[in-house]
Design a protein around this motif. Sequence first.
Motif: not given
Lengths: 235, 588
Positions: B414-422
């Motif tokens: 999972t990415p650490r930030w951004g919409s995908a993280w959210k």
Amino acid sequence: MADSAIPRRGFLKGAGLAGAALATNEAQAQAPAATTTVAKSPPAPEALLTLTATEAAFLSAAYDTFIPADALSPSGTDCGLVVFWDRELAGAFGYGQGLYRDGPHAQGKPEQGYQLPLTPRAYFAAGIKAANAYAKKTRGKEFDRLAPADRDAMLHEMDAGKAEFDGMNAKMFFEALYSSAMEGFFSDPIHGGNRGLASWKMVGYPGLPATYARTAEEYRGKKVDLKPRSIQDFI
Amino acid sequence: MATVLKPVDVCIVGLGWSGSIMARELTKAGLSVVALERGADRTPAEDFVFPYIRDELKVRVRNGLMLDTATETLSMRNAASELALPMRKWEVFSLGDNVGGAGSHWNGITWRFTPSEFVLRSHLEERYGKNAIPADMTIQDWGVNYDDLEPHYDRFEKLCGTSGKAGNIKGKIMEGGNPFEGARSDEYPNKPLIMSQAGLMMTKAARELGLHPFPTPASNSSTPYTNPEGCQIGGCQYCGHCEYFGCEANAKASPNICLHPVLFNDAKFERRTLSYVSNLKFDSASRRIRSVVYVDRRTGAEYEQPAELVILCAYPFNNVLLMRLAGVGKPYDPATGEGVIGKNYCYQTNSNVAAFVDEEINPFIGTGVSPAVVDDYQGDNFDHGGLGFFGGGYIAPGVSGGRPIQVRNTPPGTPRWGSAWKEATAKWYNHWFPLSVHGTSYANRGNYLDLDPTYRDAIGRPLVRMTFNYPENDRKMSVFMTNKANDIAKAMGAKTTVPVPRTSNFGASNGAASHHTGGVIMGKDPKTSALNRYLQSWDCDNLFVMGGAAFPQNAGHNPTGTIGALAYWSAKAIVEQYLKSPGALVKA
């Protein structure tokens, strides 16, 4: 760079409307007042306690990259994160409470943790300056003036340890910046961030009162839909 | 010049669990007792108040109830060959201060150590042969046995209103409890807490694997309770703000609610807060501490408190510091292995497996304890033949709150930030928990405490210098244990598991528990220990040293139960033996 000479003003026009307010300013600069898209007058800018306009603009850009506005929550800035971190840096924490500052200062190894003489306030001043210098060197503009994709790319370089800041550890500053965003987004709104309990609603954290003695069994294993409440709601 | 005060019978340094128990036992015996506490006063009614105590940022992230490192900290290095640097802020662990000490903001997990832990060296030599223990593993026997301490464990549990289920009462194995525990004289004073979803899942999976899960013993009272001191304890609210927090419901046992209401009303007792002990006046010829020297932090004035009996009940680091400053006992030298003060510093070898699951976990409904636990791989509860290490630990779901600044996770990738993280954070917040391993920390010749040559604290004392790294033995143990936890996580049906054994260096990047032991250890021989079996200094007859500092090595169970039992055990020896005939209770 012509646009870097433009002073940073009015980027914080109040919770929930910062984006609209900026759009309004731009629109006003280019078109007659009658065509502005917002009928009501924009909310007053929020006073900062310690951040400079440049620092606030940097943080706003970083926080909106970490937490973009989407169906799950408003943007980091609109959730109050810049105001949150401004208050933190302006208070006892920002000025070094809970930080042993006696010298001599040596770099040490990572296991030995934070070893700089700087308070969090001074550390963020230096970090933002170094980050903006890096942005200018690698991308020709200061961080907050970059396009969203370029901001994102630069933060990835910092996170991956690929960015070289002059005199500062870019990865370490990244982690401090990232922590400030997470603290502001997820803490109780009494500290200035997490406006409208946006993050608590996003994940389903009910907040207070958190007294479950009578419901612990009833709720066990079930999705519970409780309206989140803040410390503010109980005073 | 220090102002010399009127002599008292007993001077206690530090008013946490040990200091409060000692003060209560010795005032009951008719002695006048003064307790010096470096921190401020603290009462649940003033300091642990709803809604303000539910502030994750202030209390947990900013260490609201902890010692300010600007006042006092440690220096740290991984090996004696390195330059120690101060721990400028709490990263790997945090230490408390103030009245009640760590006992006011602990989790409440209240274990008894397994009987074999008290005779660790002789037990392992007998089972695996004399040569099986590595040369650099400086583990020792305690000089006291489980059976000696059993009545004192029982007293401490009743003081705290501990909730749990006995597994062994007078030798009879009880269904639903810990079959590996030493024989108990009695059941726990309160029934177990309500089991959480994570606890149910682990219990079922562990049973399927042939293990023996049971409810973790918790000094979070499952029901309102009056302890034998007459102090009222409330019922746990499952609020998820336990460790690092004070309890607004008065349900988590603390010196503040379990002892102070009676102690502070006793005319024989006096507490002096913001009183920083700077030294002990040791007369080596008469083998006595004459007085305790301290600074009143409100004024900077220095006082000297003469006392007949001095009991160090500070945190292990300060107990070591005061022994060194006073010159009691020979300092430990890792080059020769000789000396005792600072020897056998141990930590806690913890690790975890993140388990991502389908079930609704509701981590915000939590008590201070891991709800269910298996002890099958504790200490020497299993055969270590051919494994290449000693020790073990317990495995339990680490669910004691869902405070969202810190208790979040997303699956790998999972990415650490951004919409995908959210999106992933929103999806997984309620669908993961760590299976935690709480492991032994066995003494090593190179791990010790001494005085830093450079850095000083706010009253001018040298910082304690910690030289510590996870020994090879403990890293192997951690890999073994983390694999066992991973097996349980998979048996629970976890879709994704992320095991993280403790294989990197000790330090700021890998925080675990704030459990510190050793440095002023008890034992059978003055050449290899600082204290005798009653926690009396071998070198100074009117000096007793309590707490985790006395542990020769650290077991895989949380230390507080044993700290409480040792305080009662030592107090009994003082009242029944020392007061009748002041002098060495054990002949060297």
